[in-house]
Design a protein around this motif. Structure first.
Motif, short mmCIF file in Angstrom:
data_model
loop_
_atom_site.label_atom_id
_atom_site.label_comp_id
_atom_site.label_asym_id
_atom_site.label_seq_id
_atom_site.Cartn_x
_atom_site.Cartn_y
_atom_site.Cartn_z
N GLY A 188 -100.08 48.51 11.82
CA GLY A 188 -100.21 49.17 10.52
C GLY A 188 -100.32 50.68 10.65
O GLY A 188 -100.01 51.42 9.70
N PRO A 225 -105.18 46.65 5.04
CA PRO A 225 -104.88 48.09 5.08
C PRO A 225 -105.88 48.85 5.95
O PRO A 225 -107.01 48.39 6.16
CB PRO A 225 -104.99 48.51 3.61
N THR A 270 -99.70 43.67 10.26
CA THR A 270 -98.75 43.94 9.17
C THR A 270 -97.32 43.52 9.52
O THR A 270 -96.43 43.66 8.70
CB THR A 270 -98.73 45.44 8.83
N LYS A 297 -95.70 43.07 6.06
CA LYS A 297 -96.55 43.57 4.98
C LYS A 297 -96.84 42.50 3.92
O LYS A 297 -96.86 42.78 2.72
CB LYS A 297 -95.92 44.82 4.36
#
Length: 504
Positions: free
Chosen positions: A403, A219, A435, A454
């Motif tokens: 991302g 993230p 991602t 993801k």
């Protein structure tokens, strides 16, 4: 299908914008082209809607990751649309100039020239503004028979073909009513025929090499969230995935790729360097890893430390053997243009500061293989990507962190543009993202293998090396420049004083 008709509406609006002043000439057949300023306004409004719908994700990216308030992010998106819409405005203005009442260029000639004008402006958007995001030809990347034209002309040739059909449809509403029906029918049939390539399956290509593409799924965090423990756990987890993913494979991967990521993976960090070196040794494989490279870091204070968005190459013996430094940086992401006026957007670069540009697209050598590396945003620049193939690259490797786009449509747009680069240069493309979408893309632009977005995982990707070069690889944007020359000549001719009136 919308791409085949979208711009025909703008052409009809520009070419049928005015009612004649003379009463006896009034009627549908006698509607006149827009005046130049009217053509610009029509095109400009179209462009604002075009980019607002296509690049809406700029708002969420700037708001979530740029440290910009919601009104500020909306304002930046609006300014972005106002700027790039100038190219649509220029298109409307030029078409109206070409269609003016003179003997030099007729209404029909303006229609014939409009596809060339469009491609010339796509080239201008690439070269001047540096943002060729989602050029018109990208819409046909799934239409393999049609998209293969790009091996000769680049994506601009596909854009030209789409615009020819748009122009033919527009012509049906510009010519006399008696000729409208057959012309419209022929145009729509041509669009359907050209579109039919989407429904034919692509041939499966032979592969003889294997790479492991690690999708990190890290993230985007604030720098304060990267504690030492979190860093160590993340690094250990990625290493374990790299080891486990290949343990059951019959064909041993020759290359392990880690993508560009938001993690603070610095090339000068001893732990990061040791981990990757040990991974290469344990797997007997080459490792290519996205990281933050530095230069002049250990020199005297008089030398400024340069920071690069890099891909480092580690040999099977654990040596750091080479590095590619990203050459085309993202404005507002990797450097902040016009800092004095746009300092409020500096939050977007707070994690890594300002990057420096790399200087070479020379392929990195992995044994007997030559890798053409490009990082993230560089995939949208066709002429730049072909340079590594001209220098001998046999396979592309694209590392990217998508991302920043969240769940918007930008990640899919980005993927399509990378796929077009594979088609233009007839190369396999190993696309490794943080991602997703992580995929092995064949020279037809088809995603032959991929993994879900993801998810922290790895893809064992099969590919092949290619040594031949396409006409586009060798000669670049020749078609786009030819369109620019034709357009400039037409504009000069339209501005040359003439006598008489145009006949419709």
């Amino acid at each position: 299908m919308p791409s085949w008709i979208a711009l025909s509406l703008l052409l009809v609006a520009v070419l049928r914008a005015r009612v004649p002043d003379t009463l006896q000439l009034r009627g549908e057949e006698q509607l006149l082209p827009a005046r130049p300023w009217q053509g610009f306004v029509l095109g400009y409004l179209c462009g604002i809607l075009w980019y607002g719908g296509n690049c809406y994700w700029i708002y969420s990216t700037m708001k979530q990751y740029g440290g910009v308030s919601a009104p500020g992010a909306l304002g930046l998106l609006f300014l972005f649309c106002l700027y790039l819409a100038l190219y649509h405005g220029a298109f409307g203005l030029i078409v109206s100039l070409l269609a003016k009442q003179s003997l030099s260029l007729s209404l029909r000639t303006a229609l014939v020239l409009s596809p060339f004008v469009w491609v010339a402006l796509e080239l201008a958007r690439t070269r001047i503004s540096g943002f060729p995001w989602d050029l018109l030809g990208i819409t046909q990347v799934d239409n393999i028979p049609l998209a293969k034209i790009a091996t000769f002309t680049g994506v601009y040739g596909v854009s030209l073909e789409i615009m020819i059909v748009n122009t033919a449809i527009a012509a049906a509403f510009v010519v006399r009513r008696s000729r409208r029906k057959p012309l419209l029918l022929a145009s729509l049939m041509a669009a359907c025929l050209l579109q039919s390539g989407r429904w034919f399956p692509a041939p499966r290509l032979v592969t003889d090499h294997t790479a492991l593409l690690v999708q990190e799924n890290i993230p985007v965090l604030d720098s304060t969230d990267w504690t030492r423990q979190y860093f160590d756990v993340t690094l250990a987890d990625l290493t374990q995935i790299s080891l486990n993913a290949q343990s059951g494979e019959q064909q041993h991967p020759e290359l392990i790729v880690w993508p560009e990521s938001p993690a603070p993976f610095y090339a000068g960090d001893p732990l990061f360097r040791t981990t990757l070196s040990q991974l290469a040794i344990n797997t007997h494989a080459w490792v290519l890893a996205g990281n933050i490279g530095t230069q002049n870091a250990s020199m005297s204070p008089q030398h400024t430390t340069e920071v690069f968005n890099s891909a480092a190459l580690i040999t099977p013996s654990g040596d750091w053997d080479g590095r590619y430094d990203k050459m085309h940086l993202v404005p507002f992401g990797e450097y902040l243009p016009f800092k004095r006026w746009l300092s409020f957007a500096g939050g977007l670069t707070r994690e890594v500061g300002d990057f420096s540009r790399g200087v070479s697209r020379a392929p990195l050598e992995v044994g007997d293989q030559k890798l053409g590396i490009f990082i993230c945003y560089e995939s949208i620049f066709p002429d730049e990507i072909r340079q590594s193939v001209k220098q001998g690259a046999q396979v592309f490797v694209n590392i990217s962190n998508d991302g920043w786009y969240g769940d918007s449509g930008a990640y899919a747009q980005h993927l399509k543009q990378a796929r077009m680069r594979a088609i233009e240069n007839a190369r396999w493309l190993l696309r490794d993202t943080n991602t997703g979408v992580t995929a092995a893309i064949d020279p037809n632009g088809k995603a032959a293998q991929s993994v879900p977005r993801k998810v922290r995982t790895a893809l064992v990707a099969s590919y092949a090396l290619e040594s031949g070069t396409t006409f586009y690889t060798r000669h670049g944007d020749w078609l786009a420049y030819a369109c620019a020359i034709i357009s400039i000549g037409a504009i000069v001719a339209s501005l040359t004083p003439g006598k008489g009136r145009r006949t419709a």
